[in-house]
Design an enzyme around this catalytic site. Structure first.
Site, PDB file in Angstrom:
ATOM      1  N   GLN A 168       0.807  -1.224   0.000  1.00 39.47           N
ATOM      2  CA  GLN A 168       0.000   0.000   0.000  1.00 39.47           C
ATOM      3  C   GLN A 168       0.842   1.278   0.000  1.00 39.47           C
ATOM      4  O   GLN A 168       0.560   2.209  -0.752  1.00 39.47           O
ATOM      5  CB  GLN A 168      -0.930  -0.002   1.208  1.00 39.47           C
ATOM      6  CG  GLN A 168      -1.809   1.237   1.289  1.00 39.47           C
ATOM      7  CD  GLN A 168      -2.677   1.216   2.541  1.00 39.47           C
ATOM      8  OE1 GLN A 168      -3.698   0.541   2.590  1.00 39.47           O
ATOM      9  NE2 GLN A 168      -2.250   1.938   3.551  1.00 39.47           N
ATOM     10  N   GLU A 210      -2.866   9.268  -1.794  1.00 37.68           N
ATOM     11  CA  GLU A 210      -2.121  10.064  -0.811  1.00 37.68           C
ATOM     12  C   GLU A 210      -0.996  10.845  -1.460  1.00 37.68           C
ATOM     13  O   GLU A 210      -0.089  11.325  -0.778  1.00 37.68           O
ATOM     14  CB  GLU A 210      -1.583   9.168   0.309  1.00 37.68           C
ATOM     15  CG  GLU A 210      -2.706   8.517   1.102  1.00 37.68           C
ATOM     16  CD  GLU A 210      -2.233   7.840   2.388  1.00 37.68           C
ATOM     17  OE1 GLU A 210      -1.040   7.936   2.717  1.00 37.68           O
ATOM     18  OE2 GLU A 210      -3.064   7.216   3.048  1.00 37.68           O
ATOM     19  N   ASP A 247       4.280   0.140   4.249  1.00 43.43           N
ATOM     20  CA  ASP A 247       3.030  -0.313   4.863  1.00 43.43           C
ATOM     21  C   ASP A 247       2.432  -1.329   3.901  1.00 43.43           C
ATOM     22  O   ASP A 247       1.943  -0.969   2.833  1.00 43.43           O
ATOM     23  CB  ASP A 247       2.067   0.856   5.106  1.00 43.43           C
ATOM     24  CG  ASP A 247       0.761   0.402   5.765  1.00 43.43           C
ATOM     25  OD1 ASP A 247       0.647  -0.801   6.077  1.00 43.43           O
ATOM     26  OD2 ASP A 247      -0.137   1.242   5.966  1.00 43.43           O
ATOM     27  N   GLU A 290       4.964  -1.775   8.304  1.00 47.17           N
ATOM     28  CA  GLU A 290       3.647  -1.725   8.961  1.00 47.17           C
ATOM     29  C   GLU A 290       2.761  -2.849   8.421  1.00 47.17           C
ATOM     30  O   GLU A 290       2.802  -3.138   7.220  1.00 47.17           O
ATOM     31  CB  GLU A 290       3.029  -0.357   8.668  1.00 47.17           C
ATOM     32  CG  GLU A 290       1.678  -0.108   9.309  1.00 47.17           C
ATOM     33  CD  GLU A 290       1.189   1.313   8.995  1.00 47.17           C
ATOM     34  OE1 GLU A 290       2.028   2.229   8.849  1.00 47.17           O
ATOM     35  OE2 GLU A 290      -0.035   1.498   8.872  1.00 47.17           O
ATOM     36  N   ASP A 317      -1.084  -1.524  12.738  1.00 44.02           N
ATOM     37  CA  ASP A 317      -2.144  -0.553  12.447  1.00 44.02           C
ATOM     38  C   ASP A 317      -3.493  -1.244  12.667  1.00 44.02           C
ATOM     39  O   ASP A 317      -4.115  -1.121  13.727  1.00 44.02           O
ATOM     40  CB  ASP A 317      -1.960  -0.040  11.010  1.00 44.02           C
ATOM     41  CG  ASP A 317      -3.104   0.829  10.502  1.00 44.02           C
ATOM     42  OD1 ASP A 317      -4.014   1.154  11.277  1.00 44.02           O
ATOM     43  OD2 ASP A 317      -3.094   1.200   9.299  1.00 44.02           O
ATOM     44  N   LYS A 340      -4.112   6.474  15.135  1.00 45.95           N
ATOM     45  CA  LYS A 340      -5.025   7.239  14.281  1.00 45.95           C
ATOM     46  C   LYS A 340      -6.221   7.636  15.133  1.00 45.95           C
ATOM     47  O   LYS A 340      -7.036   6.764  15.496  1.00 45.95           O
ATOM     48  CB  LYS A 340      -5.511   6.365  13.126  1.00 45.95           C
ATOM     49  CG  LYS A 340      -4.453   5.976  12.091  1.00 45.95           C
ATOM     50  CD  LYS A 340      -5.002   4.870  11.187  1.00 45.95           C
ATOM     51  CE  LYS A 340      -4.220   4.717   9.886  1.00 45.95           C
ATOM     52  NZ  LYS A 340      -4.649   3.501   9.146  1.00 45.95           N
ATOM     53  N   ARG A 369      -5.176   9.808   7.565  1.00 46.59           N
ATOM     54  CA  ARG A 369      -5.843   8.751   6.801  1.00 46.59           C
ATOM     55  C   ARG A 369      -5.703   9.030   5.306  1.00 46.59           C
ATOM     56  O   ARG A 369      -5.262  10.108   4.910  1.00 46.59           O
ATOM     57  CB  ARG A 369      -7.339   8.673   7.157  1.00 46.59           C
ATOM     58  CG  ARG A 369      -7.651   8.432   8.619  1.00 46.59           C
ATOM     59  CD  ARG A 369      -6.988   7.193   9.188  1.00 46.59           C
ATOM     60  NE  ARG A 369      -7.310   5.935   8.560  1.00 46.59           N
ATOM     61  CZ  ARG A 369      -8.103   4.989   9.070  1.00 46.59           C
ATOM     62  NH1 ARG A 369      -8.693   5.191  10.237  1.00 46.59           N
ATOM     63  NH2 ARG A 369      -8.291   3.845   8.441  1.00 46.59           N
ATOM     64  N   SER A 370      -6.137   8.079   4.488  1.00 44.11           N
ATOM     65  CA  SER A 370      -6.044   8.302   3.042  1.00 44.11           C
ATOM     66  C   SER A 370      -7.061   9.342   2.565  1.00 44.11           C
ATOM     67  O   SER A 370      -6.812  10.048   1.595  1.00 44.11           O
ATOM     68  CB  SER A 370      -6.217   6.983   2.285  1.00 44.11           C
ATOM     69  OG  SER A 370      -7.368   6.302   2.719  1.00 44.11           O
ATOM     70  N   LYS A 391       3.051  10.290  10.078  1.00 45.04           N
ATOM     71  CA  LYS A 391       2.782   9.725   8.748  1.00 45.04           C
ATOM     72  C   LYS A 391       1.540  10.401   8.179  1.00 45.04           C
ATOM     73  O   LYS A 391       0.464  10.284   8.773  1.00 45.04           O
ATOM     74  CB  LYS A 391       2.550   8.218   8.905  1.00 45.04           C
ATOM     75  CG  LYS A 391       2.158   7.470   7.644  1.00 45.04           C
ATOM     76  CD  LYS A 391       1.757   6.024   7.961  1.00 45.04           C
ATOM     77  CE  LYS A 391       1.365   5.289   6.691  1.00 45.04           C
ATOM     78  NZ  LYS A 391       0.642   4.026   6.961  1.00 45.04           N
TER      79      LYS A 391
HETATM   80  P1  PGA Z   1      -6.211   4.266   5.297  1.00 43.44           P
HETATM   81  O1  PGA Z   1      -4.697   3.902   5.036  1.00 43.44           O
HETATM   82  O2  PGA Z   1      -6.298   5.635   5.837  1.00 43.44           O
HETATM   83  O3  PGA Z   1      -6.843   4.101   3.949  1.00 43.44           O
HETATM   84  O4  PGA Z   1      -6.725   3.237   6.287  1.00 43.44           O
HETATM   85  C1  PGA Z   1      -3.668   4.298   5.898  1.00 43.44           C
HETATM   86  C2  PGA Z   1      -2.943   3.142   6.519  1.00 43.44           C
HETATM   87  O5  PGA Z   1      -3.266   1.961   6.271  1.00 43.44           O
HETATM   88  O6  PGA Z   1      -2.025   3.361   7.307  1.00 43.44           O
HETATM   89 ZN    ZN Z   2      -1.613   1.063   7.625  1.00 40.24          ZN
END
Ligand code: PGA
Ligand code: ZN
Length: 429
Positions: A168, A210, A247, A290, A317, A340, A369-370, A391
């Site tokens: 990712q 992102e 990640d 991650e 995560d 988060k 977040r994304s 991050k």
């Molecule tokens: P997400 O991705 O905000 O789409 O969950 C961020 C991550 O996985 O760290």
């Molecule tokens: Zn993550």
């Protein structure tokens, strides 16, 4: 200006995020002092995280948030007005008490987290200090302040790039830099070089969710190789100046008790997945990974932490979902925690998860977040709570640069009181 921290009004409104989706903004007023915050939204969510409230139906693909906004203007406003914004814990407890469901799906974690963050902004406004200083408290506000090590995406992938590759986030850290500002400059050089490499290959086609380059690669490992090449092309030394952070977001790859690498058409069991990631860590200057395995694969998480944890930061995560109880309970799973706030629902719960990471000897990374916006709360949390790492995606797209630029302002305002975290959060490496 009024200096009374009592909340006089709470206002919810629908605004838009970086994916063009509706989200919740909350404004908390204490007389003429105003605090404001916008809820972010994930795409690769952990199953245990707090759940946002979306309207469903056909409007905006079911993603509208009119219900969540109505909850802000109704029950959330009723619960907060008259309360002291300077008492975050009590405000957060009231918000949690409003929603009988553990996942906060009733009122909506999007409504609750935006309200919780707006309370903190309002309290800082009343105190007439920056949010980070408010969060750090009076004791630390006058001394040395740690600027976090930024983890910055160069290539996007996974759920943020139509699953074009399986990994990712292909990110870099610049622990060899002398300051946050220099870390960003080095990162910008690497980002530029990576774009040049994609250009040369005729494979440059815009950016992912992102802001990282769209990942046109034949294998996952080819993406890691391109990242090393970009660091070198930028004139930096891989492993010394700049290192790699991945990640994998492996919960997204979990199929029938194993891992499906769609790009390579391969199915791996947990041991093979660990072997794959371990091989990458041996061959490339990777200092952090991650979610190398999925949230349900606790045995795999413990195995890879035991195998790599002495030299590599293993970050949880989806497996922790910013829940202090899970961080406490899951012995041997990862040696760092991704924090988060919207996974937890409130700032107090996110602070509890950070505290649990320290109590259990783990590192921590504050994370956006994304789906994001111009909201910069996450930067103030990382600095004010002294998390050491931050991050927020790539160094392109306004919702990302809003955060990096806010950190630059904070670093400059600190002068020689700023200390860049550098290698210290990666002390195991
Ligand atoms: P997400 O991705 O905000 O789409 O969950 C961020 C991550 O996985 O760290
Ligand atoms: Zn993550």
């Amino acid at each position: 200006m009024s200096r009374d921290p009592r909340i006089t009004a709470v206002l919810g409104r629908r605004v838009w995020d970086s994916r063009g989706r509706p989200t919740v903004e909350v404004e908390v007023r204490c007389g003429r002092s105003v605090g404001r915050a916008i809820a972010p939204a994930g795409a690769s969510t952990g199953s245990g995280e707090a759940v946002e409230l979306r309207d469903g139906g056909t409007r905006l693909g079911g993603l509208d948030v009119r219900g969540a906004v109505a909850n802000v203007n109704g029950p959330i406003a009723d619960a907060l007005v008259g309360h002291d914004a300077a008492d975050q814990r009590v405000a957060d407890d009231r918000l949690i008490a409003l929603d009988p469901s553990p996942s906060l799906a009733g009122l909506g974690a999007n409504a609750i987290v935006a309200a919780s963050m707006a309370v903190a902004h309002a309290a800082a406004e009343v105190a007439d200090v920056p949010l980070w200083a408010w969060l750090a408290g009076t004791g630390t506000a006058a001394g040395i302040v740690t600027m976090p090590l930024p983890e910055i995406q160069i290539f996007g992938g996974g759920a943020h790039a139509g699953r074009r590759i399986d990994i990712q986030d292909l990110m870099i850290v610049a622990p060899g830099a002398a300051s946050f500002a220099e870390a960003l400059e080095w990162t910008a050089e690497v980002y530029l070089a990576a774009g040049g490499i994609m250009n040369d290959r005729g494979a440059r086609s815009g950016v992912a969710d992102e802001g990282g380059w769209w990942p046109a690669f034949a294998t996952n490992e080819a993406a890691i190789e391109a990242l090393v090449a970009a660091i070198e092309r930028a004139g930096l030394v891989p492993g010394r100046d700049v290192a790699i952070s991945l990640d994998i977001a492996a919960s997204e790859l979990w199929r029938d008790g194993g891992y499906r690498l769609g790009l390579e058409g391969r199915d791996l069991d947990s041991d093979a997945m660990i072997e794959l990631v371990t091989g990458w860590c041996t061959r490339y200057p990777i200092v952090s990974v991650e979610d190398p395995v999925g949230e349900h694969d606790l045995a795999g998480f413990r195995a890879i932490t035991a195998a790599l944890g002495d030299g590599v930061q293993i970050v949880g995560d989806d497996v922790f979902v910013t829940d202090a109880a899970r961080v406490d309970e899951l012995d041997g799973v990862a040696n760092a925690v991704l924090v988060k706030p919207n996974q937890a629902g409130t700032l107090s719960r996110a602070a509890d998860a950070l505290e649990a990471s320290r109590r259990t000897g783990r590192g921590a990374i504050l994370s956006a977040r994304s789906g994001e916006s111009e909201d910069v709360t996450i930067v103030h949390l990382a600095v004010g709570w002294g998390a050491g790492q931050l991050k927020v995606g790539s160094i392109a797209r306004g919702e990302r640069t809003a955060k990096w630029n806010e950190a630059l302002r904070i670093e400059q305002s600190l002068g020689d009181r700023a200390r860049f975290a550098g290698w210290s959060p990666l002390r195991r490496v």
